[in-house]
Design an enzyme around this catalytic site. Structure first.
Site, PDB file in Angstrom:
ATOM      1  N   ASN A   9      -3.425  -8.684  20.566  1.00 12.76           N
ATOM      2  CA  ASN A   9      -4.845  -8.846  20.851  1.00 12.76           C
ATOM      3  C   ASN A   9      -5.378  -8.780  19.305  1.00 12.76           C
ATOM      4  O   ASN A   9      -5.357  -8.206  18.489  1.00 12.76           O
ATOM      5  CB  ASN A   9      -5.443  -7.346  20.958  1.00 12.76           C
ATOM      6  N   LYS A  11      -8.504  -9.794  18.717  1.00 11.31           N
ATOM      7  CA  LYS A  11      -9.816  -9.418  18.592  1.00 11.31           C
ATOM      8  C   LYS A  11     -10.747 -10.375  17.950  1.00 11.31           C
ATOM      9  O   LYS A  11     -10.326 -11.621  18.123  1.00 11.31           O
ATOM     10  CB  LYS A  11      -9.758  -8.008  17.527  1.00 11.31           C
ATOM     11  N   HIS A  95     -11.138  -2.689  26.864  1.00 10.35           N
ATOM     12  CA  HIS A  95     -10.460  -2.155  25.583  1.00 10.35           C
ATOM     13  C   HIS A  95     -11.597  -1.153  25.032  1.00 10.35           C
ATOM     14  O   HIS A  95     -12.751  -1.336  25.295  1.00 10.35           O
ATOM     15  CB  HIS A  95     -10.483  -3.476  24.523  1.00 10.35           C
ATOM     16  N   GLU A  97     -13.042  -0.763  22.122  1.00 14.78           N
ATOM     17  CA  GLU A  97     -14.246  -1.468  21.492  1.00 14.78           C
ATOM     18  C   GLU A  97     -15.088  -1.838  22.254  1.00 14.78           C
ATOM     19  O   GLU A  97     -16.322  -1.706  22.148  1.00 14.78           O
ATOM     20  CB  GLU A  97     -13.435  -2.332  20.680  1.00 14.78           C
ATOM     21  N   GLU A 167      -4.247   3.452  24.813  1.00 16.90           N
ATOM     22  CA  GLU A 167      -4.718   3.393  23.494  1.00 16.90           C
ATOM     23  C   GLU A 167      -5.382   4.545  23.040  1.00 16.90           C
ATOM     24  O   GLU A 167      -6.510   4.313  23.108  1.00 16.90           O
ATOM     25  CB  GLU A 167      -5.220   1.906  23.378  1.00 16.90           C
ATOM     26  N   SER A 213      -2.058   1.124  16.114  1.00 19.49           N
ATOM     27  CA  SER A 213      -1.348   1.022  14.974  1.00 19.49           C
ATOM     28  C   SER A 213       0.246   0.956  15.223  1.00 19.49           C
ATOM     29  O   SER A 213       1.061   1.329  14.477  1.00 19.49           O
ATOM     30  CB  SER A 213      -1.597   2.149  14.147  1.00 19.49           C
TER      31      SER A 213
HETATM   32  P1  PGA Z   1      -4.330  -2.057  16.172  1.00 20.22           P
HETATM   33  O1  PGA Z   1      -5.026  -2.237  17.744  1.00 20.22           O
HETATM   34  O2  PGA Z   1      -2.698  -2.209  16.658  1.00 20.22           O
HETATM   35  O3  PGA Z   1      -4.794  -2.640  15.000  1.00 20.22           O
HETATM   36  O4  PGA Z   1      -4.420  -0.197  15.919  1.00 20.22           O
HETATM   37  C1  PGA Z   1      -4.457  -2.222  18.831  1.00 20.22           C
HETATM   38  C2  PGA Z   1      -5.674  -2.478  19.815  1.00 20.22           C
HETATM   39  O5  PGA Z   1      -6.810  -2.332  19.855  1.00 20.22           O
HETATM   40  O6  PGA Z   1      -5.381  -3.147  20.863  1.00 20.22           O
END
Ligand code: PGA
Length: 253
Positions: A9, A11, A95, A97, A167, A213
């Protein structure tokens, strides 16, 4: 029996030229890997250009969001036919976010899932609790609500096309990863819930990715857990090296 599925992803990162460069580098590094499904999810503006790069490779394409109407007066939105036409096989839905900053709810997520499942696209459906919710001991309640409300009305024939990404919000972009045990516990809870909502066959077919992460250093111990079927990777997917390492780890398990 379930193939690992590792998706990146990106983003809101990478201009057109940067996206093409990253897609090219990744494609070369994962050439020949055949035991893992691989996808990248660049921003909308880089879908067409990256799809050209990864055509005829083992890397597939996903988008990060979609709207539930096909066309019309919906300024700023992108439809399912547009994503398919741009070369996508997958789309991320719900997601955290999007939920946190753009007002997505279990209901809007459900409408998007329905729409996508009526097409040839495959959804990556994200769920997960905030830190506050985990500390209050309501992780399972929150995840259960996210899944039951969004899957409401989705028939059994379609459900195995969904990939669920667990997540935990407190692990996203923070460098704090859920322990393999914490992640496995929620993944097993989700699979049991899917058994209740559908049946054990459907539940055993659905892939559940971990996200938050995940990186080259912690991927192996997470992916070794029985109900963790891959990863949705943010930060570590922005470099070809670290993303390819995670994919190679999955391929070796
Ligand atoms: P990250 O993001 O690996 O930077 O924690 C994962 C995600 O939001 O899909």
């Amino acid at each position: 029996m379930r193939r690992f599925f590792i998706a990146g992803n990106w983003k809101m990162n990478k201009t057109g030229a940067e996206a093409v460069e990253l897609a090219k580098a990744l494609k070369d590094k994962v050439d020949g890997i055949d035991k893992v499904d691989i996808a990248i999810c660049p921003p909308f503006t880089a879908l067409v250009s990256t799809s050209e790069i990864i055509k005829n490779s083992n890397v597939q394409l996903g988008a990060q969001n979609v709207y539930w109407e096909d066309q019309g007066a919906f300024t700023g939105e992108i439809s399912v036919p547009m994503l398919i036409n741009a070369g996508c096989q997958y789309v991320i839905i719900g997601h955290s976010e999007r939920r946190q900053f753009f007002g997505e709810t279990n209901q809007t997520v459900g409408k998007k899932l329905q729409k996508v499942l009526d097409s040839t696209l495959n959804p990556i459906f994200c769920v997960g609790e905030t830190l506050n919710e985990r500390q209050s001991g309501i992780t399972e309640k929150i995840v259960q609500q996210q899944i039951t409300e969004a899957l409401n009305g989705i028939p059994k024939e379609n459900v195995s096309r969904i990939t669920i990404a667990y997540e935990p919000v407190w692990a996203i972009g923070t460098g704090v990863t859920a322990t393999p045990e914490q992640a496995q516990d929620v993944h097993a809870f989700i699979r049991n819930l899917l058994t209740d909502l559908y049946d054990s066959k459907a539940a055993s077919e659905i892939r559940i990715q971990y996200g938050g992460s995940m990186n080259a250093a912690n991927a192996e111990e997470l992916l070794k857990k029985p109900d963790i079927d891959g990863g949705l990777i943010g930060g570590a997917a922005l470099k070809a090296d670290s993303f390819a390492e995670i994919i190679k780890t999955a391929n070796s398990l």
